[in-house]
Enzyme design. Structure first.
Site, PDB file in Angstrom:
ATOM      1  NE  ARG A 170       6.169  -4.269  -2.324  1.00 47.92           N
ATOM      2  CZ  ARG A 170       5.907  -2.958  -2.310  1.00 47.92           C
ATOM      3  NH1 ARG A 170       5.041  -2.458  -3.171  1.00 47.92           N
ATOM      4  NH2 ARG A 170       6.473  -2.166  -1.430  1.00 47.92           N
ATOM      5  CE  LYS A 185       9.905  -6.854  13.166  1.00 48.02           C
ATOM      6  NZ  LYS A 185       8.916  -5.734  13.437  1.00 48.02           N
ATOM      7  N   GLY A 239       9.981   0.104   5.666  1.00 44.10           N
ATOM      8  CA  GLY A 239       9.714   0.886   6.866  1.00 44.10           C
ATOM      9  C   GLY A 239      10.340   2.258   6.751  1.00 44.10           C
ATOM     10  CB  SER A 240      10.981   4.822   9.306  1.00 45.58           C
ATOM     11  OG  SER A 240      11.932   4.243  10.176  1.00 45.58           O
ATOM     12  CB  CYS A 295       6.206   4.861   1.495  1.00 47.22           C
ATOM     13  SG  CYS A 295       5.877   3.371   0.534  1.00 47.22           S
ATOM     14  CD  GLU A 392       6.794   8.778   4.601  1.00 48.40           C
ATOM     15  OE1 GLU A 392       6.373   8.084   3.663  1.00 48.40           O
ATOM     16  OE2 GLU A 392       7.712   8.401   5.362  1.00 48.40           O
TER      17      GLU A 392
END
Length: 487
Positions: A170, A185, A239-240, A295, A392
């Site tokens: 993506r 990474k 990510g977070s 997510c 979450e």
């Protein structure tokens, strides 16, 4: 061969080094870190552990390749992606087994992810030749406007562990299509899928230095110097939210283009007029896809009072009947969570809700080892002060709360710093549109439990991120607009 044998061969065959300037190499310091099987807690293999110096070498390679890659014909860039799409599908079983081995999701879901990942390459292969521009006469007639789109330049891509192949494609797909070089990474838990992707793109004809992959067990010391260097011009991070905020601050000094796809706290609202069979089926998809480690996973379930008990009963029956086991077992429907920290977090959130008065309808306690398993869990009567109403979960837990009015459901749904996706089930068209417009999210699943699609813009609002991935706008994240004024 069975799935376990396919996975073993895939793990053995994937390159384990850093991929820099088209070559596989060891880390500068010679270090390596273990990749763990979450179904057993044992090491699968070791991969090269990139240092900050390795990160800079990858950046040098990307910078050196940028001008020639930007000058490559759009059709040629698209053809690389088209070939990569075909190679991914041709090796679908191998890559699915590899992904399940390092991440844990059921093999059927991994097979679906490989197909989903490949579709990003196909979509952006087609978008590469549709990068537009503009020509216009100034309103006063005295000059002409020429507008063109140019690649933003070397880009740093940071991908998560929960969809290790699809999140790679993506980001790689639009960067390749736009003419940007990259340093990727991958998450330290799942580097094998990213290394396999690099090998596929090399085979597809991607020139040396366009994609560079640097797995590392210590991402902070590697990533920060790249962002502060000045030659990286774009960060794309999934990510977070906590890490996203940190990276956004690090990007400020060089005023980098930034795309952030961060955390979620998705509400799933079921109105009394909903098709209850469809709502339960959608809830299973929205909650249990990827073992709840997504997510986009439904995090809070709100059911209108007249149907709340029946919805909860059916959901608990469905979730309680799922088969738990190693993801490589074809009969498994629920694999392990990614690691012990992930399992402990889920258990702590469940224990907190129960201590505040929630009722366990199924599941509710960690499964015995080995591996990081947690059973599908449904809770009813989850109070407003329970942590899982605000945090979450990232696991197979469905907390259900009863609401009485549409306004109450909307107020609860929007009462969060996150705004990625929401799900709504109703057969009332007016309500469907009214509620969808009022929800403070970047996406809405209307009578549908899955929203992700390579041809659609994916992303959120508020603390769920910046920018969009996929769809027609996905390539724009890797393009700058240049305006030329002419007499």
């Amino acid at each position: 061969m069975n799935e376990f044998e396919v996975a073993r061969e895939a793990v053995e065959s994937v390159p384990k080094g850093l991929f820099v300037s088209g070559s596989w190499r060891d880390a500068e310091a010679g270090g390596a870190f273990a990749v763990e099987d979450p179904a057993t807690g044992k090491a699968l293999c070791s991969v090269a552990d990139a240092t900050p110096a390795d990160g800079m070498a990858a950046l040098e390679a990307a910078v050196a390749a940028q001008d020639s890659w930007a000058a490559t014909a759009p059709r040629e860039r698209g053809e690389v992606l088209r070939r990569a799409h075909e190679l991914l599908l041709a090796r679908r079983e191998e890559f699915a087994a590899l992904m399940t081995a390092e991440m844990g999701k059921p093999i059927t879901e991994s097979l679906g992810e490989v197909a989903y990942a490949a579709e990003f390459f196909r979509w952006f292969a087609e978008e590469a030749v549709r990068i537009g521009g503009d020509y216009a006469v100034a309103p006063d007639g005295g000059s002409r406007f020429l507008v063109m789109r140019r690649p933003v330049g070397p880009s740093l891509l940071v991908t998560p562990w929960n969809f290790p192949m699809a999140m790679g494609t993506r980001k790689i797909g639009p960067a390749v299509a736009a003419g940007c070089t990259m340093v990727l990474k991958p998450a330290e838990q799942t580097p094998l899928s990213a290394l396999a992707l690099a090998d596929v793109l090399r085979e597809a004809g991607l020139p040396d230095g366009v994609l560079n992959v640097v797995p590392t067990s210590t991402p902070g010391p590697l990533v920060e110097p790249l962002l502060r260097d000045g030659r990286i011009r774009k960060l794309s991070f999934t990510g977070s939210t906590a890490v996203g905020r940190l990276l956004l601050g690090q990007c400020a000094g060089q005023v980098l283009r930034v795309s952030l796809e961060l955390g979620g706290n998705a509400p799933f609202i079921v109105f009394a007029d909903a098709d209850l069979d469809a709502a339960v089926e959608g809830a299973m998809l929205a909650k249990m896809r990827n073992i709840g480690e997504a997510c986009t996973a439904a995090n809070r379930f709100y059911a209108e009072a007249p149907i709340a008990e029946e919805f909860t009963r059916r959901l608990a029956e469905r979730m309680g009947g799922l088969t738990i086991g190693p993801g490589l077992d074809p009969g498994t429907q629920v694999g392990p969570l990614i690691d012990e920290a992930g399992r402990q977090k889920v258990a702590a959130l469940v224990d907190d809700a129960v201590s505040r008065g929630a009722t366990v309808r199924t599941g509710g306690s960690a499964a015995a080892g080995p591996g990081y398993f947690y059973p599908p869990t449904v809770l009813s009567g989850v109070p407003a002060d329970a942590r899982m109403r605000h945090e979450e979960i990232f696991g197979p837990v469905a907390p259900v709360t009863v609401f009485d009015t549409e306004d109450q459901a909307l107020a609860w749904a929007n009462d969060t710093e996150y705004g990625l996706v929401a799900y709504v089930y109703t057969r009332d068209l007016d309500r469907a549109l009214r509620v969808s417009e009022a929800l403070q999210t970047g996406m809405v699943g209307l009578n549908r439990g899955v929203v992700s699609n390579p041809a659609a813009p994916f992303g959120g609002v508020k603390h769920s991120g910046l920018g969009r991935e996929g769809g027609k706008v996905g390539i724009e994240e890797f393009l700058e607009t240049k305006y030329i004024a002419m007499n």
